[in-house]
Write a protein that holds these residues in place. Structure first.
Motif, PDB file in Angstrom:
ATOM      1  N   THR A   1      -6.927   1.312  -5.522  1.00 14.86           N
ATOM      2  CA  THR A   1      -6.853   2.854  -4.528  1.00 14.86           C
ATOM      3  C   THR A   1      -7.982   2.568  -3.648  1.00 14.86           C
ATOM      4  O   THR A   1      -8.958   2.018  -3.823  1.00 14.86           O
ATOM      5  CB  THR A   1      -6.769   3.838  -5.468  1.00 14.86           C
ATOM      6  OG1 THR A   1      -6.868   5.196  -4.669  1.00 14.86           O
ATOM      7  CG2 THR A   1      -7.989   4.106  -6.498  1.00 14.86           C
ATOM      8  N   ASP A   2      -7.813   3.434  -2.717  1.00 10.66           N
ATOM      9  CA  ASP A   2      -9.049   3.593  -1.733  1.00 10.66           C
ATOM     10  C   ASP A   2      -9.913   5.123  -1.994  1.00 10.66           C
ATOM     11  O   ASP A   2     -10.510   5.146  -1.263  1.00 10.66           O
ATOM     12  CB  ASP A   2      -8.567   3.496  -0.227  1.00 10.66           C
ATOM     13  CG  ASP A   2      -7.581   4.660   0.197  1.00 10.66           C
ATOM     14  OD1 ASP A   2      -7.237   5.174  -0.728  1.00 10.66           O
ATOM     15  OD2 ASP A   2      -7.468   4.912   1.202  1.00 10.66           O
TER      16      ASP A   2
ATOM     17  N   VAL B   1       0.872  -1.084   0.073  1.00 11.85           N
ATOM     18  CA  VAL B   1       0.001   0.063   0.074  1.00 11.85           C
ATOM     19  C   VAL B   1       0.947   1.317  -0.069  1.00 11.85           C
ATOM     20  O   VAL B   1       1.629   1.581   0.836  1.00 11.85           O
ATOM     21  CB  VAL B   1      -0.980  -0.252   1.483  1.00 11.85           C
ATOM     22  CG1 VAL B   1      -1.862   1.292   1.162  1.00 11.85           C
ATOM     23  CG2 VAL B   1      -1.737  -1.423   1.358  1.00 11.85           C
ATOM     24  N   PHE B   2       1.060   1.768  -1.087  1.00 15.43           N
ATOM     25  CA  PHE B   2       2.030   2.908  -1.309  1.00 15.43           C
ATOM     26  C   PHE B   2       1.035   4.328  -0.931  1.00 15.43           C
ATOM     27  O   PHE B   2      -0.138   4.591  -1.167  1.00 15.43           O
ATOM     28  CB  PHE B   2       2.326   3.253  -2.626  1.00 15.43           C
ATOM     29  CG  PHE B   2       3.266   2.016  -3.146  1.00 15.43           C
ATOM     30  CD1 PHE B   2       4.669   2.070  -2.733  1.00 15.43           C
ATOM     31  CD2 PHE B   2       2.623   1.021  -3.905  1.00 15.43           C
ATOM     32  CE1 PHE B   2       5.432   0.958  -3.109  1.00 15.43           C
ATOM     33  CE2 PHE B   2       3.508  -0.203  -4.113  1.00 15.43           C
ATOM     34  CZ  PHE B   2       4.972  -0.048  -3.863  1.00 15.43           C
ATOM     35  N   ILE B   3       1.684   5.081  -0.314  1.00 15.75           N
ATOM     36  CA  ILE B   3       1.025   6.460   0.092  1.00 15.75           C
ATOM     37  C   ILE B   3       1.781   7.604  -0.629  1.00 15.75           C
ATOM     38  O   ILE B   3       3.019   7.949  -0.149  1.00 15.75           O
ATOM     39  CB  ILE B   3       1.133   6.670   1.561  1.00 15.75           C
ATOM     40  CG1 ILE B   3       0.256   5.253   2.317  1.00 15.75           C
ATOM     41  CG2 ILE B   3       0.483   7.944   2.021  1.00 15.75           C
ATOM     42  CD1 ILE B   3       0.497   5.353   3.634  1.00 15.75           C
ATOM     43  N   ASP B   4       1.107   8.155  -1.605  1.00 18.66           N
ATOM     44  CA  ASP B   4       1.768   9.384  -2.142  1.00 18.66           C
ATOM     45  C   ASP B   4       1.294  10.470  -1.460  1.00 18.66           C
ATOM     46  O   ASP B   4       0.150  10.691  -1.117  1.00 18.66           O
ATOM     47  CB  ASP B   4       1.235   9.281  -3.703  1.00 18.66           C
ATOM     48  CG  ASP B   4       1.918  10.399  -4.454  1.00 18.66           C
ATOM     49  OD1 ASP B   4       2.953  11.041  -4.153  1.00 18.66           O
ATOM     50  OD2 ASP B   4       1.537  10.610  -5.544  1.00 18.66           O
ATOM     51  N   THR B   5       2.105  11.555  -1.347  1.00 17.93           N
ATOM     52  CA  THR B   5       1.812  12.940  -0.685  1.00 17.93           C
ATOM     53  C   THR B   5       2.202  14.028  -1.493  1.00 17.93           C
ATOM     54  O   THR B   5       3.336  13.837  -2.375  1.00 17.93           O
ATOM     55  CB  THR B   5       2.458  12.891   0.537  1.00 17.93           C
ATOM     56  OG1 THR B   5       3.770  12.697   0.416  1.00 17.93           O
ATOM     57  CG2 THR B   5       1.784  11.983   1.600  1.00 17.93           C
ATOM     58  N   PRO B   6       1.666  15.385  -1.290  1.00 19.28           N
ATOM     59  CA  PRO B   6       2.452  16.332  -1.678  1.00 19.28           C
ATOM     60  C   PRO B   6       3.854  16.379  -1.336  1.00 19.28           C
ATOM     61  O   PRO B   6       4.166  15.966  -0.113  1.00 19.28           O
ATOM     62  CB  PRO B   6       1.897  17.691  -1.148  1.00 19.28           C
ATOM     63  CG  PRO B   6       0.441  17.036  -0.522  1.00 19.28           C
ATOM     64  CD  PRO B   6       1.129  15.327  -0.282  1.00 19.28           C
ATOM     65  N   GLY B   7       5.133  16.947  -1.905  1.00 20.20           N
ATOM     66  CA  GLY B   7       6.253  17.208  -1.429  1.00 20.20           C
ATOM     67  C   GLY B   7       6.214  18.027  -0.360  1.00 20.20           C
ATOM     68  O   GLY B   7       5.708  19.345  -0.364  1.00 20.20           O
TER      69      GLY B   7
END
Ligand code: GDP
Ligand code: MG
Length: 323
Positions: A212-213, A82-88
């Motif tokens: 994705t959730d 489960v990958f979590i992408d975020t704003p930098g």
């Protein structure tokens, strides 16, 4: 370090009990959360989409495209990532920037693993550049559960790659350092192998076919925002937000009404364009992506509304989903 702790602060609604039964034979299933961190524009969303196998996070050449916390799920036979992408993490004094940075900082906590994306350093650098050093300071203490991806190696010289790897190796006792390219799909297998090997034994959290959730509504609003970001210049994209107001399915098509929020009348004019040309172009581009996502004919209507300084307003940020 906080790696390996559970429950995860960023997604408390999930438990280790939910989900599809894993294969009964050995090996034991592995499942966990992997936070993607790194400066804006380094390729986090590109990597997420690549590893998940389809677009769940929007990508544009502009920094700070990603505003929310996006989860992408990759399920293999015995491993679920489960990958979590975020704003930098970035500068910026508006409330929206603060929210975005908060999402980014929360991603540093409670994951099983981190992947730190870095671009190859200029050949002249004799130490890790200050801006990268600053990111490293954000997750100090978690090096032993961090894999470094030296991304965009497709555009770097050999000398750059070798020197960057060397400097990164000196910077901390990381789980591994992998040179590769998310865009060109180069050398991502060693990265995946490291992740597989270090995720905890655990049942899957999600169904095997779930990528994705995020809700369909959210993805639709993101596709509209992506189309806007790709066409708008200067400060205008950063003043836009999108919300799906209506999502109605019938047998023949799905009707969707989207509200585009801007901060000034002049921006509204730009988004509508001459004779509505810009809005039409954005609508067509977004509709095609939405149709691919939903596998259904879509009727997409876009509306533009001026809400002064929404990006500084707690109420509007909440309304727009930036909780
Ligand atoms: P994020 O801000 O970290 O999420 O970065 P994005 O994934 O949105 O990517 C920013 C830009 O870098 C986009 O134009 C991507 O196409 C580009 N990019 C991402 N990965 C690579 C790579 O491995 N090689 C090259 N050449 N470009 C890349
Ligand atoms: Mg991104």
């Amino acid at each position: 370090g906080v790696c390996g702790h559970f429950p995860h602060k960023a997604h408390p609604e999930m438990t280790r009990t939910a989900a599809a039964p894993a294969p009964t034979q050995s090996p034991e299933p592995r499942c966990g959360f992997i936070g993607l961190i790194g400066r804006p524009n380094v390729g986090k969303s590109t990597l997420l989409n690549r590893l998940v196998g389809q677009p769940v996070s929007i990508i544009t050449p502009k920094p700070q495209t990603t505003r929310n916390r996006i989860r992408g799920i990759r399920t293999e036979e015995a491993v679920q990532m489960v990958f979590i992408d975020t704003p930098g993490i970035h500068a910026g004094s508006r409330k929206l920037n603060q929210r975005m940075n908060q999402y980014a900082l929360e991603t540093l906590e409670g994951n099983d693993l981190l992947v730190w994306l870095v671009e190859p350093f200029p050949e002249s650098e004799e130490a890790i550049p200050k801006k990268e050093q600053a990111v490293l300071e954000q997750f100090r203490g978690q090096e032993s559960c961090t894999i470094v991806l030296l991304n965009k190696c497709d555009t770097a010289t050999k000398v750059q790659v070798v020197r960057s790897l060397d400097l990164l190796g000196q910077a901390g006792a990381f789980l591994g350092i992998v040179p590769g390219s998310a865009l060109k799909d180069q050398n991502l297998d060693p990265l995946l192998n490291l992740i597989r090997a270090h995720l905890p034994e655990s049942p899957f959290f999600f169904e095997s076919d779930q990528v994705t959730d995020a809700t369909e509504r959210f993805l639709v609003s993101e596709f509209v925002r992506e189309a806007l970001f790709r066409r708008l210049r200067q400060e205008v994209p950063y003043s836009t937000a999108v919300r799906v107001e209506r999502f109605q399915e019938s047998e023949r098509c799905i009707e969707i009404d989207c509200q585009i929020f801007v901060e000034r009348d002049s921006q509204k004019g730009i988004i509508i364009g001459k004779g509505g040309s810009m809005l039409k172009e954005v609508g067509t581009a977004a509709r095609q992506r939405v149709e691919r996502l939903l596998g259904h004919k879509v009727f997409l209507r876009l509306h533009v509304k001026v809400v002064r300084r929404w990006a500084d307003d707690a109420f509007h940020l909440r309304q727009l989903g930036y909780e």
